[in-house]
Design an enzyme around this catalytic site. Sequence first.
Site, PDB file in Angstrom:
ATOM      1  N   HIS A  73      49.867  43.384  43.201  1.00  0.00           N
ATOM      2  CA  HIS A  73      49.321  42.890  41.924  1.00  0.00           C
ATOM      3  C   HIS A  73      50.427  42.619  40.905  1.00  0.00           C
ATOM      4  O   HIS A  73      50.251  41.793  40.017  1.00  0.00           O
ATOM      5  CB  HIS A  73      48.281  43.872  41.378  1.00  0.00           C
ATOM      6  CG  HIS A  73      46.990  43.807  42.123  1.00  0.00           C
ATOM      7  ND1 HIS A  73      45.763  43.667  41.504  1.00  0.00           N
ATOM      8  CD2 HIS A  73      46.724  43.841  43.453  1.00  0.00           C
ATOM      9  CE1 HIS A  73      44.802  43.629  42.424  1.00  0.00           C
ATOM     10  NE2 HIS A  73      45.361  43.738  43.614  1.00  0.00           N
ATOM     11  N   SER A  90      55.893  43.878  35.199  1.00  0.00           N
ATOM     12  CA  SER A  90      55.091  43.574  34.003  1.00  0.00           C
ATOM     13  C   SER A  90      53.729  44.255  34.033  1.00  0.00           C
ATOM     14  O   SER A  90      53.165  44.568  32.984  1.00  0.00           O
ATOM     15  CB  SER A  90      54.921  42.060  33.832  1.00  0.00           C
ATOM     16  OG  SER A  90      54.206  41.509  34.923  1.00  0.00           O
TER      17      SER A  90
END
Length: 372
Positions: A73, A90
């Site tokens: 992901h 991130s």
Amino acid sequence: MVFNIALSAFVLALPLLLVDAASTKRSMCSDGRSAAANSACCAVFPVVEDIVDNLFTNECGDSAHGALRLLFHDAIGISPTAGGGGADGSIATFNATELTFPANLGIDDILDDLGPFLLKHSNVLSAGDFIQLAGAVSLVQCPGAPRIPFFMGRPAPVAASPPNLVPQPTDDITTILDRFGSVGFSPAEVVAVVGGSHSVAGADDVVPNFEGVPFDQTPAQFDTQIFVDVLLRGTAFTDGQGAQSGESETAVAGTVRLQSDGLLARDPRTACTWQSFVNQQSKMAQAFGEAVLKLSFLGQNQHELTDCSEVIPQAIALKTGAATFPPGKTVKDIELSCNDAKFPNLRTQPGPATTVSPIPQAVSTSTAAPAS
Ligand code: HEM
Ligand SMILES: *[C@@H]1O[C@H](CO)[C@@H](O)[C@H](O)[C@H]1NC(C)=O
């Protein structure tokens, strides 16, 4: 470990050259027991030891599964048109944004579990490096999984990923193949990376009121059973509630099948690759390992990273690797979807039908020991 692959992702134009352990000179690290070709890698050995002992607790369980899902992901958050930094961390650094994406349902629990370790070791590894390291180390907790290389040196992420880049279980196969294709993955690579990962996986959120519902009969081993179980004709799912959105009813009691996995196994573009992995353990592990390594380079320039593969512990061999039909099932229960090849002959498990147990849930480790 043999990786001899030409990677074609737009983010990675050069072929991958693996360190040949035998011919590379290594120096002793100051701990007196580890050795690394590049001394920058020495600091990573204690991180690996900490997460093996205290995050994964030497098991191919919920924390290891979560780390593998997180690797994906984070990495897939990049697109040639929408931007994004790929395998940049991130998803952790910009969690306030990325955890609102519907496809990241459940990633909050994974970050609750893994996040304290990421923060604790942030003096050694960037968020992007830590997530890829944890994913690679998670694999060697799972018997049968490949030992993949680990590269270090990803810079800190600059922004959250744009939305809508992580595939959803309700996506059709064209959408899924296009999404992966835009970052350089062929349909065969998609089958390897999705099917392989879901061999050590389950659902904590997508089945209402149930946690740790496995995707195949053997969620604690990286094997090809998923490629059989997902092709069985659907019958009742044992929760008695029938199928929910994004999943289908499954033939193996106690498991759940994602709609996207069921379609990948049956679509004319992917069905023959899917079937080709049934009972082909080493072929599947190899193809999966290459694809995960490719994920780990998305948005990164491999040539600016340091090869620290020696920090990854040895793989664990699979003891009983043969795929089987569940009790009472035969090839007649398989939805044959590949016209080019005969379905392999498999043994049927003896005895009455069983219900697969849920995967025990990780307890949040926010009480992880402080950095020493
Ligand atoms: C078409 C692509 C994919 C879709 C639609 C998809 C979807 C999902 C969904 C819906 C779940 C269950 C979430 C929950 O309820 O907790 C899941 C779990 C998981 N996925 Fe995927 N996935 C895909 C590809 C991948 C890839 C490429 C990887 C890793 C390389 C991966 C690794 C995992 C793992 C390890 C789990 C289990 C997590 C746990 O048990 O906590 N998936 N996936
Ligand atoms: C994001 O991560 C930080 C640090 O782990 C945590 O304190 C915060 O609650 C998280 N935010 C969300 C929205 O999950």
